[in-house]
Motif scaffolding. Structure first.
Motif, mmCIF file in Angstrom:
data_model
loop_
_atom_site.group_PDB
_atom_site.id
_atom_site.type_symbol
_atom_site.label_atom_id
_atom_site.label_comp_id
_atom_site.label_asym_id
_atom_site.label_seq_id
_atom_site.Cartn_x
_atom_site.Cartn_y
_atom_site.Cartn_z
ATOM 1 N N ALA A 56 5.566 -7.354 5.403
ATOM 2 C CA ALA A 56 4.154 -7.452 5.788
ATOM 3 C C ALA A 56 3.915 -6.731 7.103
ATOM 4 C CB ALA A 56 3.755 -8.918 5.937
ATOM 5 N N LEU A 57 2.800 -6.001 7.155
ATOM 6 C CA LEU A 57 2.303 -5.452 8.414
ATOM 7 C C LEU A 57 1.095 -6.289 8.801
ATOM 8 C CD1 LEU A 57 2.092 -3.213 10.625
ATOM 9 C CD2 LEU A 57 0.562 -2.005 9.052
ATOM 10 N N ILE A 58 1.151 -6.903 9.976
ATOM 11 C CA ILE A 58 0.015 -7.716 10.429
ATOM 12 C C ILE A 58 -0.826 -6.868 11.377
ATOM 13 C CG2 ILE A 58 -0.718 -9.859 11.537
ATOM 14 C CD1 ILE A 58 2.035 -11.040 10.792
ATOM 15 N N ASP A 59 -1.990 -6.452 10.903
ATOM 16 C CA ASP A 59 -2.998 -5.610 11.558
ATOM 17 C C ASP A 59 -2.593 -4.134 11.582
ATOM 18 O OD1 ASP A 59 -4.951 -7.555 11.896
ATOM 19 O OD2 ASP A 59 -4.063 -8.262 13.780
ATOM 20 N N ALA A 60 -3.599 -3.295 11.304
ATOM 21 C CA ALA A 60 -3.304 -1.890 10.984
ATOM 22 C C ALA A 60 -3.835 -0.885 12.003
ATOM 23 C CB ALA A 60 -3.859 -1.555 9.597
ATOM 24 N N GLY A 61 -4.445 -1.323 13.092
ATOM 25 C CA GLY A 61 -4.861 -0.408 14.149
ATOM 26 C C GLY A 61 -5.912 0.601 13.706
ATOM 27 N N VAL A 113 6.749 -8.490 9.334
ATOM 28 C CA VAL A 113 7.507 -9.664 8.893
ATOM 29 C C VAL A 113 8.165 -9.319 7.558
ATOM 30 C CG1 VAL A 113 7.396 -12.105 8.210
ATOM 31 C CG2 VAL A 113 5.927 -11.255 10.052
ATOM 32 N N SER A 114 9.469 -9.576 7.467
ATOM 33 C CA SER A 114 10.214 -9.238 6.255
ATOM 34 C C SER A 114 10.980 -10.455 5.749
ATOM 35 C CB SER A 114 11.211 -8.126 6.586
ATOM 36 O OG SER A 114 12.184 -8.028 5.570
ATOM 37 N N ILE A 151 -0.499 -5.915 3.675
ATOM 38 C CA ILE A 151 -1.173 -5.600 4.941
ATOM 39 C C ILE A 151 -2.069 -6.804 5.238
ATOM 40 C CG2 ILE A 151 -2.716 -4.036 6.174
ATOM 41 C CD1 ILE A 151 -1.851 -1.822 4.137
ATOM 42 N N ILE A 152 -1.674 -7.569 6.227
ATOM 43 C CA ILE A 152 -2.412 -8.797 6.547
ATOM 44 C C ILE A 152 -3.357 -8.496 7.698
ATOM 45 C CG2 ILE A 152 -2.216 -11.219 7.263
ATOM 46 C CD1 ILE A 152 0.664 -11.184 6.157
ATOM 47 N N LEU A 153 -4.634 -8.813 7.523
ATOM 48 C CA LEU A 153 -5.627 -8.549 8.567
ATOM 49 C C LEU A 153 -6.021 -9.870 9.209
ATOM 50 C CD1 LEU A 153 -7.678 -5.927 6.555
ATOM 51 C CD2 LEU A 153 -6.023 -5.486 8.389
ATOM 52 N N THR A 154 -5.800 -9.988 10.504
ATOM 53 C CA THR A 154 -6.191 -11.232 11.184
ATOM 54 C C THR A 154 -7.706 -11.387 11.182
ATOM 55 O OG1 THR A 154 -6.185 -10.124 13.349
ATOM 56 C CG2 THR A 154 -4.150 -11.303 12.687
ATOM 57 N N VAL A 179 -3.850 -6.122 0.342
ATOM 58 C CA VAL A 179 -4.530 -6.479 1.590
ATOM 59 C C VAL A 179 -4.828 -7.975 1.555
ATOM 60 C CG1 VAL A 179 -6.597 -6.091 3.006
ATOM 61 C CG2 VAL A 179 -5.479 -4.164 1.852
ATOM 62 N N VAL A 180 -4.477 -8.647 2.639
ATOM 63 C CA VAL A 180 -4.602 -10.105 2.728
ATOM 64 C C VAL A 180 -5.497 -10.462 3.912
ATOM 65 C CG1 VAL A 180 -3.313 -12.287 2.954
ATOM 66 C CG2 VAL A 180 -2.186 -10.285 1.920
#
Ligand SMILES: [Zn+2]
Length: 228
Positions: A32-37, A25-26, A62-65, A87-88
């Motif tokens: 933002a990168l949502i989830d990093a694998g 999301v920009s 880096i947003i972690l669900t 990190v969020v």
């Protein structure tokens, strides 16, 4: 794949091996990168991010669900490329991500074992070591309804884990669902019971998600679904 003016769905891995779908999301100033694998897929992330016209180093959030390894494991590798990224995560999820608590489903499994065989013990030690190796500090702890930036709202949807969040993009009506939702037969369903900490809560959270009346949703393990 561009899914809104400000959002892109990435596909990592192959369908047969269990592809997963992080989201970018920009808002021009932030990315933002949502989830990093998993860390093994870092190169695939870099390529997928570049294919959408961005660079990994541009990532600011880096947003972690939630806390599970398939969402958190890649954070350290990504932070090497984007050292300024914060990190969020939800405030209830943060202790599991920063390593102060053991992954809740692993802890639950241990608690239910009773007598442990040597094999169980070895397995637990291995999984504990994996959890410790991927632990990262959470810089921004959010609550239900907080806007992270732009039109992106954190929605607290406990069940799969206690502090699971979805990210709702208000302008486009896209719900980035993490593992709080799945797609089954063209329909939106709740979290996979096999991997879910509290299924009743997960079902209630699915209703909460539906209450947003999203136009589209992204399931981390299923991809994109159009709902209206
Ligand atoms: Zn997952």
């Amino acid at each position: 794949m561009r899914i809104a003016d400000n959002a892109y769905m990435l596909k990592i891995g192959q369908e047969e091996g269990g592809a997963y779908y992080p989201v970018l999301v920009s808002d021009g100033a932030n990315l933002a990168l949502i989830d990093a694998g998993y860390k093994e897929h870092n190169e695939a992330f870099v390529k997928a991010i570049e294919a959408e016209g961005f660079k990994a180093r541009d990532i600011t959030h880096i947003i972690l669900t939630h806390q599970d390894g398939d969402h958190v494991d890649g954070v350290k590798a990504m932070k090497k490329l984007a050292p300024g990224a914060v990190v969020v995560a939800h405030e209830e999820e943060a202790p599991y991500i920063d390593g102060s608590k053991l992954n809740i489903k692993l802890q639950d499994w241990i608690d239910k074992q009773g007598t442990l065989t040597d094999e169980d013990k070895a397995d637990i030690d291995e999984r504990k070591a994996e959890s410790a190796a991927r632990a990262v500090p959470v810089d921004i702890k959010v609550k239900d309804g907080n806007v992270i930036f732009g039109d992106m709202e954190a929605v607290h949807v406990p069940g799969h884990t206690p502090g699971h969040i979805c990210l709702y993009l208000r302008n486009s009506g896209i719900m980035v669902g993490g593992d709080a939702l799945n797609i089954d037969g063209g329909k939106l369903v709740g979290p996979n019971p096999v991997y879910t900490y509290d299924q009743a809560q997960g079902a209630a959270s699915l209703e909460k998600i539906k209450g947003y009346n999203p136009k589209m949703a992204v399931a981390y393990h299923g991809g994109l679904i159009t709902l209206r």
